[in-house]
Design an enzyme around this catalytic site. Structure first.
Site, PDB file in Angstrom:
ATOM      1  N   GLY A 140       0.815  -1.208   0.000  1.00 50.99           N
ATOM      2  CA  GLY A 140       0.000   0.000   0.000  1.00 50.99           C
ATOM      3  C   GLY A 140       0.844   1.251   0.000  1.00 50.99           C
ATOM      4  O   GLY A 140       2.065   1.193   0.185  1.00 50.99           O
ATOM      5  N   HIS A 192      -4.242  35.906 -11.641  1.00 56.99           N
ATOM      6  CA  HIS A 192      -3.950  34.499 -11.929  1.00 56.99           C
ATOM      7  C   HIS A 192      -4.856  33.591 -11.086  1.00 56.99           C
ATOM      8  O   HIS A 192      -5.504  32.673 -11.620  1.00 56.99           O
ATOM      9  CB  HIS A 192      -2.473  34.212 -11.624  1.00 56.99           C
ATOM     10  CG  HIS A 192      -2.045  32.810 -11.920  1.00 56.99           C
ATOM     11  ND1 HIS A 192      -1.265  32.486 -13.002  1.00 56.99           N
ATOM     12  CD2 HIS A 192      -2.286  31.636 -11.276  1.00 56.99           C
ATOM     13  CE1 HIS A 192      -1.046  31.181 -13.016  1.00 56.99           C
ATOM     14  NE2 HIS A 192      -1.650  30.644 -11.959  1.00 56.99           N
ATOM     15  N   GLU A 193      -4.916  33.837  -9.778  1.00 60.04           N
ATOM     16  CA  GLU A 193      -5.741  33.008  -8.906  1.00 60.04           C
ATOM     17  C   GLU A 193      -7.225  33.240  -9.165  1.00 60.04           C
ATOM     18  O   GLU A 193      -8.031  32.309  -9.060  1.00 60.04           O
ATOM     19  CB  GLU A 193      -5.411  33.298  -7.441  1.00 60.04           C
ATOM     20  CG  GLU A 193      -3.966  33.018  -7.043  1.00 60.04           C
ATOM     21  CD  GLU A 193      -3.562  31.578  -7.296  1.00 60.04           C
ATOM     22  OE1 GLU A 193      -4.439  30.692  -7.292  1.00 60.04           O
ATOM     23  OE2 GLU A 193      -2.369  31.324  -7.509  1.00 60.04           O
TER      24      GLU A 193
END
Length: 679
Positions: free
Chosen positions: A242, A465-466
């Site tokens: 895992g 941009h954000e």
């Protein structure tokens, strides 16, 4: 009561049925050194005063104070004085010392020329002076012995010391006190339930499927006859596979606590040593000890250190110590009989690199996949790690579990610990809900850097941009809905946006295209508003490039390539060769570029149509620095699509960062960014 407890506590530590003083060779060495030092000091003090000058010797000889002279080795004269001279204060000799004997001289004289010295003594006797002299030859056996033997003792002692250090010997080493003679012994740690802290299955939250598999192994060891009377045989090995941090080692510790049988624990690297044949020798010794204490369990953590597929890295053709160790492990696992009741539990997060002979039935009969926890399992894990914390009433375990999908058990433990540290840093008496949210942000995006100086024009570009990411994700149907946007620098990012993606098992092509478009929206917003682009979209470009390549070469989602995949899940098929021709490689490059450019143009047109909303959102970001879902609803309106991220499938916030990069660092950073998720 507390004072009485404190008073009684040191008394128990002092007595405890044992003497506080223990024998230690250090004290023996100190006593021997003190004795030798005292002897040397005594001999030096008396020896310096015993040296007699030639003039004084002549004076004593003329006055008849010398009884006898013993000439030793024709070089020294041991002078013995008369009893009358000893009573004379002016000529009283010094104390001969604690270790003196009757043969110890009163004075010592270096005679120089033996012939002249003998003539002087004969002349004194001729005058009637009662003095006797004789010759004596002595040999210093101790000094000769030391001169011949001591160098060899030092060389052998130094060699043994170095071998002991290299083999990891010593009191504190895992190789035991045998030093070089125990280098081939196993370094496995034997678990003792009485002395060590006991871990049970109750301490392992989640992992219900894995626990069921392992519980059967424990039950077999406890009630062997229940299975053997029907003809069943004990499984030879269990392999836990895992991702990192999912609890494989913790599950093995729980087996040790529940089984109540000898449990040998070690790492795959413990077999590795600089000496040839040591690994195989340690494997033999490990299984020998396990058989002697059967029924027993052997746990090998990170088994890929010795279980890697053979013949892959031996370019020189020389002897490979790791392969010899693996061969011995294969022999031991398939060699002992079913009545030995020895089970091997291995753990790894790289099962694809293990040798096929190690994975076959008869060695590792069972492979248990320990996956990342789902919603209910995350809730159980939170309940375990929240027990030692002082929590506020507003902390909701269900809410925390919904906010952290994709987190492993180790991540959740880190969130709880980080939340406690944040609360303590703020001087709180309890850990509140906001502390956990701040901890999640800290772990995903890094520490906020509010004091970082950014130029106003750069800050404006970061805000747009954000805002581009936020607007596109809000207006695209299958994109992840936004939760929070910030332009406060965090970690290596100048700005970040957090989303709540769905926990999907299958991902459709439309979902991947919308996600790519939303990822490219930051650079598209820069071009729409400023007419040019910057280097801040490096992280976005890397993500969409990997996603587009996976769509074309792995998932078969490209019409031109067709229903083909060039992915090898075993990792052993292609090696250094490409599974396609140069012509196909050109087509793949063309399709990847085409796919990305189509989504970039698509999101660019979308932002151009909603330019006014984009500008308002960026302006809100510049004013508040952090905005949330409510701000988007106020500016962009309600999301025009059904909210797929319902309460039971809220997911891990994933930051989309505007990286601060120089042109010289683009290539280096592109190779260092990590891909989030499997998509």
């Amino acid at each position: 009561m507390s004072n009485q407890k404190n008073k009684n506590k040191p008394t128990q530590n002092k007595t405890n049925g044992k003497s506080p003083f223990k024998f230690n060779m250090f004290w023996v060495y100190m006593i021997i050194t003190a004795v030798i030092f005292s002897v040397m000091l005594n001999s030096n003090q008396s020896g310096e005063d015993k040296i007699l000058s030639y003039n004084k010797f002549e004076d004593m000889l003329e006055h008849g104070k010398i009884k006898e002279v013993v000439i030793e080795n024709r070089r020294l004269a041991n002078v013995f004085v008369t009893d009358k001279a000893k009573k004379d204060d002016k000529a009283k000799p010094v104390n001969k010392g604690f270790f003196a004997s009757p043969t110890t001289p009163d004075y010592i004289l270096e005679i120089g020329d033996l012939k002249l010295f003998q003539q002087k003594l004969d002349a004194a006797k001729a005058k009637g002076i009662p003095v006797e002299y004789r010759f004596k030859t002595t040999t210093d056996y101790l000094m000769g012995f030391l001169m011949n033997i001591l160098p060899w003792v030092l060389i052998i002692g130094f060699w043994l010391y170095m071998m002991r250090r290299m083999s990891g010997g010593g009191a504190g080493g895992s190789g035991g006190g045998g030093g070089i003679f125990s280098i081939g012994k196993s370094r496995a740690e034997l678990y003792d339930a009485k002395k060590q802290e006991k871990t049970t299955f109750k301490d392992v939250a989640g992992l219900e499927g894995a626990k069921e598999e392992v519980k059967e192994i424990v039950d077999f060891l406890k009630n062997t006859e229940k299975y053997t009377k029907l003809g069943g045989k004990i499984p030879k090995g269990v392999l836990l596979v895992g991702p990192p941090g999912t609890g494989k080692t913790l599950l093995a510790k729980a087996v040790a606590g529940e089984a109540k049988v000898p449990f040998f624990s070690l790492s795959g690297s413990d077999f590795v040593e600089m000496f040839v044949g040591v690994g195989a020798s340690r494997v033999r010794d490990l299984f020998k000890k396990a058989k002697e204490k059967s029924p027993s369990i052997i746990f090998i953590d990170e088994i890929d250190a010795i279980g890697r597929a053979r013949g892959k890295n031996n370019f020189t053709g020389s002897n490979d110590e790791r392969e010899n160790t693996l061969n011995q492990l294969l022999t031991e696992m398939d060699g002992f009989g079913s009545k030995d009741n020895v089970i091997v539990i291995g753990a790894t997060n790289r099962a694809d690199v293990l040798d096929k002979a190690l994975l076959r039935a008869g060695r590792f009969d069972r492979q248990i996949f320990v996956d990342l926890p789902d919603l209910n399992e995350r809730k159980e894990i939170f309940e375990v790690h929240l027990k030692p914390l002082k929590l506020s009433d507003d902390v909701d375990v269900d809410f925390l579990a919904k906010q952290t999908p994709g987190f492993s058990g180790a991540d959740i433990a880190n969130v709880c610990n980080e939340a406690a540290l944040i609360a303590a840093r703020k001087g709180k008496e309890q850990v509140e809900k906001q502390d956990f949210l701040d901890a999640v942000d800290r772990i995903i995006g890094g520490l906020e850097k509010k004091n970082k100086v950014i130029k106003p024009e750069e800050k404006k570009r970061v805000a747009h941009h954000e805002a581009g990411h936020a607007t596109a994700s809000w207006l695209l149907e299958h994109a992840h809905p936004l939760v929070k946007v910030t332009i406060v620098p965090r970690g290596q990012s100048l700005g970040a946006a957090w989303y709540l993606p769905e926990e999907r098992v299958l991902v459709e092509k439309e979902h991947m295209l919308d996600e790519m478009a939303a990822t490219l929206a930051g650079r598209a917003a820069e071009e729409v508003i400023f007419g040019n682009i910057s280097t801040g979209a490096l992280n976005d470009l890397e993500k969409v490039t990997k996603q587009a390549r996976a769509m074309v070469t792995v998932y078969g989602l490209n019409d031109r390539i067709g229903n083909l995949t060039y992915y090898d899940s075993s990792g052993q098929e292609y090696g250094f060769t490409k599974p396609y021709s140069e012509k196909t490689a050109e087509i793949i490059d063309e399709e990847i570029s085409k796919l990305i450019e189509e989504q970039y143009q698509r999101v660019k047109d979308l932002l151009a149509k909603n330019k006014d909303k984009l500008v308002k959102l960026a302006q809100r970001l510049l004013e508040k620095e952090v905005i949330f879902k409510e701000d988007l609803e106020e500016i962009l309106g309600k999301r025009p699509f059904a909210d797929h991220t319902h309460d039971e499938t809220q997911a891990k916030p994933q930051p989309e960062s505007e990286k601060q990069n120089n042109a010289n660092e683009e290539v280096k950073d592109a190779g260092q960014q990590k891909k989030e998720g499997k998509e």
